[in-house]
Design a protein around this motif. Structure first.
Motif, PDB file in Angstrom:
ATOM      1  N   ARG A  47       7.446  38.187 -31.327  1.00  0.00           N
ATOM      2  CA  ARG A  47       8.079  37.588 -32.499  1.00  0.00           C
ATOM      3  C   ARG A  47       8.330  38.657 -33.555  1.00  0.00           C
ATOM      4  NH1 ARG A  47       4.479  34.833 -36.814  1.00  0.00           N
ATOM      5  NH2 ARG A  47       2.687  36.203 -36.892  1.00  0.00           N
ATOM      6  N   ILE A  48       9.246  38.352 -34.459  1.00  0.00           N
ATOM      7  CA  ILE A  48       9.557  39.209 -35.597  1.00  0.00           C
ATOM      8  C   ILE A  48       9.428  38.323 -36.829  1.00  0.00           C
ATOM      9  CG2 ILE A  48      11.334  40.600 -36.708  1.00  0.00           C
ATOM     10  CD1 ILE A  48      12.523  40.961 -33.837  1.00  0.00           C
ATOM     11  N   TYR A  49       8.679  38.808 -37.809  1.00  0.00           N
ATOM     12  CA  TYR A  49       8.450  37.969 -38.979  1.00  0.00           C
ATOM     13  C   TYR A  49       8.406  38.802 -40.256  1.00  0.00           C
ATOM     14  CZ  TYR A  49       3.623  39.598 -38.614  1.00  0.00           C
ATOM     15  OH  TYR A  49       2.502  40.384 -38.569  1.00  0.00           O
ATOM     16  N   ALA A  50       8.630  38.119 -41.372  1.00  0.00           N
ATOM     17  CA  ALA A  50       8.575  38.752 -42.686  1.00  0.00           C
ATOM     18  C   ALA A  50       7.296  38.320 -43.382  1.00  0.00           C
ATOM     19  CB  ALA A  50       9.789  38.347 -43.520  1.00  0.00           C
ATOM     20  N   ALA A  51       6.613  39.303 -43.991  1.00  0.00           N
ATOM     21  CA  ALA A  51       5.396  39.022 -44.750  1.00  0.00           C
ATOM     22  C   ALA A  51       5.247  40.085 -45.829  1.00  0.00           C
ATOM     23  CB  ALA A  51       4.173  39.018 -43.838  1.00  0.00           C
ATOM     24  N   ASN A  52       4.919  39.667 -47.031  1.00  0.00           N
ATOM     25  CA  ASN A  52       4.710  40.592 -48.156  1.00  0.00           C
ATOM     26  C   ASN A  52       5.908  41.506 -48.397  1.00  0.00           C
ATOM     27  OD1 ASN A  52       2.073  39.545 -48.389  1.00  0.00           O
ATOM     28  ND2 ASN A  52       1.339  40.994 -46.860  1.00  0.00           N
ATOM     29  N   GLY A  53       7.113  40.992 -48.220  1.00  0.00           N
ATOM     30  CA  GLY A  53       8.321  41.766 -48.472  1.00  0.00           C
ATOM     31  C   GLY A  53       8.666  42.787 -47.395  1.00  0.00           C
ATOM     32  N   LYS A  54       7.969  42.756 -46.269  1.00  0.00           N
ATOM     33  CA  LYS A  54       8.237  43.683 -45.168  1.00  0.00           C
ATOM     34  C   LYS A  54       8.481  42.901 -43.891  1.00  0.00           C
ATOM     35  CE  LYS A  54       5.658  47.352 -47.257  1.00  0.00           C
ATOM     36  NZ  LYS A  54       4.647  48.331 -47.195  1.00  0.00           N
ATOM     37  N   VAL A 103       8.203  25.715 -36.186  1.00  0.00           N
ATOM     38  CA  VAL A 103       9.633  25.700 -36.472  1.00  0.00           C
ATOM     39  C   VAL A 103       9.798  24.909 -37.762  1.00  0.00           C
ATOM     40  CG1 VAL A 103      11.907  24.943 -35.667  1.00  0.00           C
ATOM     41  CG2 VAL A 103      10.208  25.740 -34.013  1.00  0.00           C
ATOM     42  N   SER A 104      10.464  25.499 -38.742  1.00  0.00           N
ATOM     43  CA  SER A 104      10.645  24.782 -40.004  1.00  0.00           C
ATOM     44  C   SER A 104      11.632  23.631 -39.804  1.00  0.00           C
ATOM     45  CB  SER A 104      11.131  25.727 -41.105  1.00  0.00           C
ATOM     46  OG  SER A 104      12.462  26.099 -40.876  1.00  0.00           O
ATOM     47  N   ARG A 162      15.901  44.697 -41.955  1.00  0.00           N
ATOM     48  CA  ARG A 162      15.656  43.372 -42.522  1.00  0.00           C
ATOM     49  C   ARG A 162      15.699  42.335 -41.412  1.00  0.00           C
ATOM     50  NH1 ARG A 162      16.277  43.282 -48.216  1.00  0.00           N
ATOM     51  NH2 ARG A 162      17.022  45.267 -48.997  1.00  0.00           N
ATOM     52  N   LEU A 163      15.176  41.144 -41.702  1.00  0.00           N
ATOM     53  CA  LEU A 163      15.106  40.085 -40.696  1.00  0.00           C
ATOM     54  C   LEU A 163      16.493  39.684 -40.195  1.00  0.00           C
ATOM     55  CD1 LEU A 163      12.732  38.653 -39.382  1.00  0.00           C
ATOM     56  CD2 LEU A 163      13.058  36.790 -40.963  1.00  0.00           C
ATOM     57  N   TYR A 164      17.456  39.548 -41.101  1.00  0.00           N
ATOM     58  CA  TYR A 164      18.806  39.151 -40.675  1.00  0.00           C
ATOM     59  C   TYR A 164      19.454  40.243 -39.822  1.00  0.00           C
ATOM     60  CZ  TYR A 164      21.142  42.064 -44.207  1.00  0.00           C
ATOM     61  OH  TYR A 164      21.616  43.116 -44.949  1.00  0.00           O
ATOM     62  N   GLU A 165      19.112  41.522 -40.072  1.00  0.00           N
ATOM     63  CA  GLU A 165      19.646  42.613 -39.254  1.00  0.00           C
ATOM     64  C   GLU A 165      19.052  42.561 -37.846  1.00  0.00           C
ATOM     65  OE1 GLU A 165      20.530  46.104 -42.513  1.00  0.00           O
ATOM     66  OE2 GLU A 165      18.431  45.737 -41.950  1.00  0.00           O
ATOM     67  N   GLY A 182      11.684  33.024 -42.281  1.00  0.00           N
ATOM     68  CA  GLY A 182      10.917  34.258 -42.180  1.00  0.00           C
ATOM     69  C   GLY A 182      10.463  34.632 -40.788  1.00  0.00           C
ATOM     70  N   GLU A 183      11.043  34.007 -39.733  1.00  0.00           N
ATOM     71  CA  GLU A 183      10.535  34.301 -38.395  1.00  0.00           C
ATOM     72  C   GLU A 183      11.578  34.101 -37.291  1.00  0.00           C
ATOM     73  OE1 GLU A 183       6.530  33.348 -35.801  1.00  0.00           O
ATOM     74  OE2 GLU A 183       6.900  32.266 -37.651  1.00  0.00           O
ATOM     75  N   ILE A 184      11.544  35.019 -36.328  1.00  0.00           N
ATOM     76  CA  ILE A 184      12.370  34.971 -35.123  1.00  0.00           C
ATOM     77  C   ILE A 184      11.417  35.090 -33.945  1.00  0.00           C
ATOM     78  CG2 ILE A 184      14.176  36.146 -33.800  1.00  0.00           C
ATOM     79  CD1 ILE A 184      15.098  37.393 -36.494  1.00  0.00           C
ATOM     80  N   ILE A 185      11.610  34.260 -32.903  1.00  0.00           N
ATOM     81  CA  ILE A 185      10.735  34.348 -31.736  1.00  0.00           C
ATOM     82  C   ILE A 185      11.531  34.697 -30.484  1.00  0.00           C
ATOM     83  CG2 ILE A 185       9.002  32.748 -32.624  1.00  0.00           C
ATOM     84  CD1 ILE A 185      10.227  30.614 -30.714  1.00  0.00           C
TER      85      ILE A 185
END
Length: 146
Positions: free
Chosen positions: A60-67, A132-133, A82-85, A101-104
């Motif tokens: 998975r790829i996720y965002a946490a604390n601005g990273k 999943v939100s 960035r997550l969208y990239e 904030g997450e991609i699996i």
């Protein structure tokens, strides 16, 4: 190797023709690159070292604390994108966004638990449990055919 380009105004889709006396490793590599089958590596940072990650290794790829982080079977790595990239880069692979904030990686999913109201619980191969939100539930249900 010779390269020849022919312009035909009636041609709608580009066509590549390889003329050779035998199929070699070089020819196979060219075909692989043209078909988009080449592996797209990702640079991850861990403890001052750069580690090359193959998309198949990433859970998975996720965002946490601005990273942005990539979680793989062998550890967690900081990414400079960035997550969208990352989503754009892995669009034709088996990755899907499940929240803002997450991609699996769908190939690393052990199971989906649909018993939660409004959300879907996802169990990943490395033991991580994520959700999943609500915003992405319909997209995941459509993707899974439910």
């Amino acid at each position: 190797m010779k390269i020849e380009i022919k312009i035909d105004e009636n041609c709608v889709d580009p066509k590549v023709l390889i003329v050779t006396d035998k199929v070699t490793d070089e020819i196979n590599e060219i075909v692989k690159r043209l078909s988009g089958g080449q592996s797209q590596t990702i640079a991850g940072f861990q403890g001052g070292q750069v580690v090359v990650l193959e998309p198949e290794e990433i859970v998975r790829i996720y965002a946490a604390n601005g990273k942005v982080y990539a979680e793989a079977e062998q550890g967690t790595y900081l990414l400079r994108l960035r997550l969208y990239e990352m989503e754009q880069r892995l669009a034709n692979k088996s990755f899907v966004r499940i929240s803002n904030g997450e991609i699996i990686n769908l190939k690393k999913v052990k199971g989906f638990d649909l018993s939660f109201t409004g959300t879907i619980c996802v169990s990943l191969s490395n033991g991580t449990v994520t959700y999943v939100s609500r915003r992405y539930v319909s997209r995941i249900r459509h993707l899974l055919g439910i």
